[in-house]
Design a protein around this motif. Structure first.
Motif, short mmCIF file in Angstrom:
data_model
loop_
_atom_site.label_atom_id
_atom_site.label_comp_id
_atom_site.label_asym_id
_atom_site.label_seq_id
_atom_site.Cartn_x
_atom_site.Cartn_y
_atom_site.Cartn_z
N LYS A 1 -88.55 -83.43 -7.71
CA LYS A 1 -88.25 -81.83 -7.72
C LYS A 1 -86.56 -82.01 -6.98
CE LYS A 1 -92.66 -80.01 -7.73
NZ LYS A 1 -93.40 -79.02 -6.76
N PRO A 2 -85.98 -80.94 -7.22
CA PRO A 2 -84.61 -81.05 -6.50
C PRO A 2 -84.53 -80.80 -5.07
CG PRO A 2 -84.89 -78.79 -7.55
CD PRO A 2 -85.94 -79.90 -7.99
N VAL A 3 -83.56 -81.31 -4.30
CA VAL A 3 -83.46 -81.49 -2.81
C VAL A 3 -83.54 -80.12 -2.45
CG1 VAL A 3 -82.10 -82.10 -0.88
CG2 VAL A 3 -82.20 -83.60 -3.09
N GLU A 4 -82.92 -79.11 -3.27
CA GLU A 4 -83.03 -77.64 -3.03
C GLU A 4 -84.24 -76.92 -2.51
OE1 GLU A 4 -79.10 -78.35 -5.25
OE2 GLU A 4 -81.06 -79.02 -5.21
N ASP A 5 -85.48 -77.58 -3.35
CA ASP A 5 -86.70 -77.19 -2.98
C ASP A 5 -87.07 -77.59 -1.35
OD1 ASP A 5 -86.67 -76.41 -5.45
OD2 ASP A 5 -88.36 -77.41 -6.27
N ILE A 6 -86.67 -78.64 -1.04
CA ILE A 6 -86.79 -79.07 0.36
C ILE A 6 -86.23 -78.31 1.24
CG2 ILE A 6 -86.66 -80.92 2.00
CD1 ILE A 6 -86.83 -82.92 -0.18
N LEU A 7 -84.74 -77.95 1.15
CA LEU A 7 -84.17 -77.20 1.95
C LEU A 7 -84.46 -75.63 2.31
CD1 LEU A 7 -80.48 -78.32 0.71
CD2 LEU A 7 -81.73 -79.30 2.57
N LYS A 8 -85.01 -75.28 1.31
CA LYS A 8 -85.49 -73.70 1.21
C LYS A 8 -86.75 -73.70 2.42
CE LYS A 8 -88.42 -73.34 -2.76
NZ LYS A 8 -88.75 -72.47 -3.92
N ASN A 9 -87.52 -74.71 2.57
CA ASN A 9 -88.62 -74.76 3.23
C ASN A 9 -88.31 -75.94 4.37
OD1 ASN A 9 -90.29 -73.07 1.95
ND2 ASN A 9 -90.32 -74.58 0.11
N ILE A 10 -87.12 -76.24 4.73
CA ILE A 10 -86.94 -77.19 5.72
C ILE A 10 -87.82 -77.18 7.18
CG2 ILE A 10 -85.07 -76.51 6.77
CD1 ILE A 10 -85.39 -80.08 5.43
#
Length: 252
Positions: A102-111
């Motif tokens: 999955k994209p890193v953006e998925d992590i960032l939004k739930n960091i």
């Protein structure tokens, strides 16, 4: 075949199943962060929208941005600093059982759900991947199309925009980034974040979809400009890849 290509196919496959479409009417408040990182645009270039767990090869030589950014700084920045963020991100992903398809953006939004190591390195990797693509040799110097119109409408003129953006970079105490981003109301905003934070993060003071980011860590400019951050920022405008920024803006 690279992990990036595998991840890209996974993103598109997931989008076909989900059938999720981003519309202006559906984006309110924090839903912007969810929408821009979970909606899929298979008809668009996914390299512009998503960040995988690999370094994208530079589209230009280390010395191609001379004299504005010197070759040695680019080489060290890309091969040492940015590469270290990716290595540490992979370590954190393994330890915290993150799905790297999955994209890193998925992590960032739930960091906020992850460790400081994940926050620092997921942010560092995303920020630098965006930064490399935001520059190119022989840049036009000014935006065009819908982005140009939006900048003039929001900030009165391109010159006023440049001044406000440069101030965000100059006035960031210590290390960090200056950003042009789209907020939850679909408006253009300028802001800055400390360290390797960015507007995608749920812990960030500014929230939205990043269009353009400027690295104001000293390692981005010190070899050439020493402590003269304003000189670095002034020179950086000459290599901004406005075509890339327009493409990200059009993807919204």
């Amino acid at each position: 075949m690279s992990n990036k290509n595998t991840s890209r196919r996974a993103f598109i496959s997931q989008s076909a199943k989900a059938g999720m479409i981003l519309t202006a009417s559906s984006v309110t408040g924090n839903s912007l962060l969810a929408a821009v990182t979970t909606s899929r645009h298979p008809e668009k270039n996914t390299d512009l929208l998503y960040t995988g767990f690999a370094q994208t090869p530079l589209a230009y030589d280390y010395g191609a941005l001379e004299p504005n950014i010197d070759a040695k700084t680019m080489e060290i920045h890309y091969t040492k600093h940015a590469a270290a963020y990716l290595t540490n991100l992979k370590d954190a992903a393994a330890a915290e059982k993150v799905d790297t398809s999955k994209p890193v953006e998925d992590i960032l939004k739930n960091i906020s759900k992850f460790t400081p190591k994940m926050r620092n390195n997921a942010g560092g990797h995303f920020n630098h991947e965006l930064f490399w693509k935001s520059m190119k040799p022989g840049a036009s110097g000014t935006p065009s199309g819908t982005l140009s119109k939006a900048i003039e409408s929001t900030f009165k003129s391109f010159a006023d925009f440049k001044t406000q953006f440069a101030d965000a970079g100059k006035n960031r105490f210590g290390s960090g980034w200056a950003w042009l981003y789209v907020d939850s109301s679909k408006g253009l905003k300028i802001g800055s974040t400390p360290n390797q934070d960015n507007p995608l993060m749920d812990v960030s003071e500014i929230k939205g979809y990043p269009l353009l980011g400027l690295d104001v860590w000293e390692h981005a400019y010190y070899l050439k400009y020493q402590n003269k951050r304003p000189d670095y920022i002034e020179a950086w405008w000459k290599v901004v890849n406005w075509d890339f920024v327009q493409q990200r803006f059009s993807s919204m």
